[in-house]
Design an enzyme around this catalytic site. Sequence first.
Site, PDB file in Angstrom:
ATOM      1  N   PHE A   1       0.952  -1.245  -0.062  1.00  0.00           N
ATOM      2  CA  PHE A   1      -0.094  -0.126   0.116  1.00  0.00           C
ATOM      3  C   PHE A   1       1.065   1.281   0.071  1.00  0.00           C
ATOM      4  CE2 PHE A   1      -2.544   3.353   2.181  1.00  0.00           C
ATOM      5  CZ  PHE A   1      -3.601   3.599   1.191  1.00  0.00           C
TER       6      PHE A   1
ATOM      7  N   ASP B   1       9.393   2.680   1.023  1.00  0.00           N
ATOM      8  CA  ASP B   1       8.077   3.428   1.616  1.00  0.00           C
ATOM      9  C   ASP B   1       8.088   3.169   3.130  1.00  0.00           C
ATOM     10  OD1 ASP B   1       5.686   4.456   2.401  1.00  0.00           O
ATOM     11  OD2 ASP B   1       4.565   3.599   0.770  1.00  0.00           O
TER      12      ASP B   1
ATOM     13  N   LYS C   1       3.162  10.572   7.969  1.00  0.00           N
ATOM     14  CA  LYS C   1       2.575  10.312   9.287  1.00  0.00           C
ATOM     15  C   LYS C   1       3.324  10.665  10.565  1.00  0.00           C
ATOM     16  CE  LYS C   1      -0.120   6.380   7.206  1.00  0.00           C
ATOM     17  NZ  LYS C   1      -1.360   6.485   7.552  1.00  0.00           N
TER      18      LYS C   1
HETATM   19  C1  LIG Z   1       2.936   2.465   3.617  1.00  0.00           C
HETATM   20  C2  LIG Z   1       2.243   3.596   3.231  1.00  0.00           C
HETATM   21  N1  LIG Z   1       2.320   4.423   2.177  1.00  0.00           N
HETATM   22  C3  LIG Z   1       1.710   5.527   1.977  1.00  0.00           C
HETATM   23  C4  LIG Z   1       0.724   6.034   2.565  1.00  0.00           C
HETATM   24  C5  LIG Z   1      -0.003   7.009   2.251  1.00  0.00           C
HETATM   25  O1  LIG Z   1       0.082   8.222   3.248  1.00  0.00           O
HETATM   26  P1  LIG Z   1      -0.755   9.288   3.212  1.00  0.00           P
HETATM   27  O2  LIG Z   1      -2.210   8.709   3.818  1.00  0.00           O
HETATM   28  O3  LIG Z   1      -0.195  10.328   4.233  1.00  0.00           O
HETATM   29  O4  LIG Z   1      -1.302   9.954   1.893  1.00  0.00           O
HETATM   30  C6  LIG Z   1       0.315   5.142   3.829  1.00  0.00           C
HETATM   31  C7  LIG Z   1      -0.856   5.286   4.414  1.00  0.00           C
HETATM   32  O5  LIG Z   1      -1.538   4.642   5.185  1.00  0.00           O
HETATM   33  C8  LIG Z   1       0.961   4.228   3.970  1.00  0.00           C
HETATM   34  O6  LIG Z   1       0.674   3.164   5.089  1.00  0.00           O
END
Ligand SMILES: Cc1ncc(COP(=O)(O)O)c(C=O)c1O
Length: 249
Positions: free
Chosen positions: A129, A214, A244
């Site tokens: 994700f 990521d 986050k």
């Molecule tokens: C691993 C990962 N990457 C990217 C994102 C996207 O982040 P945002 O919600 O700040 O756009 C999330 C959100 O849960 C995530 O868990």
Amino acid sequence: MPAPMMDTYSPPDLVFDHGKGTRLYTEAGDAYLDFISGIAVNCLGHAHPKAVAALNEQAGKLWHLSNMFKVPKGIELAEKLCAATFADRVFFTNSGAEAMECALKTARRYHFVNGNPQRYRIITFTGAFHGRTFGAINAGGNPKYLEGFGPAMEGFDQVEFGDLDAVKNAVTEETAAICVEPVQGEGGVRAPEDSFLRGLRQICDEHGLMLIFDEVQSGAGRTGKLFAHQWVEGAEPDIMAAAKGIGGG
Ligand SMILES: Cc1ncc(COP(=O)(O)O)c(C=O)c1O
């Protein structure tokens, strides 16, 4: 009249008024223990006095300037992040998904400016994700998030999470990068073997690929180190997305 906000997560009929530490309080005064933390965001809890003081101080000084100008605290944070990680430079943006968009674009751009514009494909993993923008849902490859948004975007090759042989087989002359969460969040809190992250680093070195981590969900101290990959020696990325908890919410 329809409800004014889209119920994308089907929220319950509660309206929260404020929070303190790990607790949330409804308008009716009921207390709830917050296990969700804004989906791994509020790493300092709610209304931490130091965070509130820092925000108030900054709000009284300077609001927004865009990336066109420098702000002392921005420079300080960038220096701290570089000192604490593999990174030489930091790019600030608004969300985890946008940080991922920047990471994917940086990887392609790297090959473009080095005379290899044909290298644009990115190897990604099952269970991934990466956010909800167009690029990020296609990088994630989850059919649930792609449905109804038109044709899938070209340029992503998804292989089984943890399978180094599958990664090796997926590399072609057009591959630009490998993109992975060092610990999958939404995929079910899945931590691969250390040898997997090390193996990805080696494959990238052998083929001149960018390794993208990521760490939007696994970073900001959630595994006990600032970033999850720092538990694994010999597995530093070239590009990393953080978000986050990095802003305390
Ligand atoms: C691993 C990962 N990457 C990217 C994102 C996207 O982040 P945002 O919600 O700040 O756009 C999330 C959100 O849960 C995530 O868990």
